[in-house]
Design an enzyme around this catalytic site. Sequence first.
Site, PDB file in Angstrom:
ATOM      1  N   LYS A 256     -12.433   3.786   2.290  1.00  0.00           N
ATOM      2  CA  LYS A 256     -11.362   3.022   1.642  1.00  0.00           C
ATOM      3  C   LYS A 256     -11.996   1.763   1.050  1.00  0.00           C
ATOM      4  CE  LYS A 256      -6.679   1.267   2.604  1.00  0.00           C
ATOM      5  NZ  LYS A 256      -5.666   0.993   3.659  1.00  0.00           N
TER       6      LYS A 256
ATOM      7  N   GLU B  75       0.814  -1.203   0.000  1.00  0.00           N
ATOM      8  CA  GLU B  75       0.000   0.000   0.000  1.00  0.00           C
ATOM      9  C   GLU B  75       0.856   1.266   0.000  1.00  0.00           C
ATOM     10  OE1 GLU B  75      -2.393  -1.334   3.457  1.00  0.00           O
ATOM     11  OE2 GLU B  75      -4.113  -0.833   2.195  1.00  0.00           O
TER      12      GLU B  75
END
Length: 500
Positions: free
Chosen positions: A98, A21
Amino acid sequence: MDIIRLTGVSANGTHGVLDFEHQRAQPFIVDATLYLDLFAAGRSDALGDTVDYGRVAKDIVAVIEGEHVDLIEKLAQRIAERILAIKPIAKVDVTVHKPHAPITVPFTDVAVSITRVRDAQGAVVPEHKTQSDIQVAVQSAAARSTEQPAVHHAVVALGGNIGDVESTLRASVREMDGLSGTQVVGISPLYRTAAWGMADDTPDFLNAVVELETTLDSHELLAALQGIERAHGRNRENHWDSRPLDLDIIDFDGITSADPDLSLPHPRAWQRAFVLAPWVALNPTARLAGAHGGLASDLLAVAADRDAVQLDSEDWMLAGHAANVVDDAGAKHAALEKNRQDAAPVSRKAVISMDSTVRDAEQLFREAIVSVDSIPGNQVQGISPLYHVSHFDGPDALSAVIQIETKLPAADLIAALGSVEAAHEGLIDLDLVDMDGVTSDTPDCRVPWPSARNHASVLAPWMDMDADATLGSEPVSFLLAMAPDAGQVGMLSDNWIMGK
């Protein structure tokens, strides 16, 4: 107070705790509710009396596309601070979505919502909280976060002479490793001991010693061990009788205690060769505390029953499968084996991947690590976090990676891993990913593992275990960034090996 709402402001950012990420951007969506006085704007119809929400939207995008943060809670805080810098906004609600978070179950969205105001000192704080309140809360949270349970070192002796004792001892090792907050860190060879001082027809005892790292205190560990004994049919009505399983704490952090419920160290360990012999085999520098203490090797040399204790098996944790590994190379293998025996074994670092799709994969991994560590010549030195792997064309899986020092040649280590797989009925997949100084492309020994560079399920846990790891000449971090399935893996736990 009046309100302006902005919903669905979207941009891509590299935010999250997982390594991939940090490198691979993913979408974030923000909803913001702005609280301010719009009375003047309603009368004047002038932009200067209100807020340019186009500017607010651009500021939100700038934060999303800006500096990396691990948590979306932190991202929401940064957005709130940016918005509250715009006058005359007095309060803001921020929700950060998210939608592609690496969560291990099906989901539609994950979001964090916060409400923030600016206090009298100009700091951005939760509504109705003063800055001093925040400071106290932060200090308390920091203190709590640094509190870690103490980890103790324990030595436990195992024995038994009724039933399938070897199988019972193997099961008890795995059950000890499964205790909450406990990890088996060493397993001795198995010893056979004549039933010294008992009737002539008494079956021989099998004995071993394990070393544990545990967050349980000594009495909690004792109670847990006695529970394992009971589960295998042990009763303590006759202390000196034959038994299916006996588990004794020999040492606990080197403590000396005369507690009637648990004397430490074990009061008779100093004179028992069936305890000392496996303990010395596991740890040649082992030392027993207490009035009769000293180096375990010195105590063994003068133990009255030392001649009654004989080595029975060095690979007993493999349940006999190691002896059944068939090598089709025949005479060629025999010649290679003779050459290996003539040369001193070389210790090398090796990396092994673990993968399973079954529900109790985590426990299988723990058992497999114990089995790999118990193979003569092996020593587990590193264990990665536990990862979840999403599969679009099949069941999801769990994966992890371990690093060992081994004196086994690569082909022999691969065969031993196959034995561990067989001992677990093929429910776990173990692969030798890499071994220092070894390159091989024979059918039964392919090192490095050719497809490892394309599997994030191997690369992600490996990089978490060793940030500087390389596969061949390429950094694992680079390979992970390029892996086609990088978006399908997510870390589940970084302390899974200590149990739930």
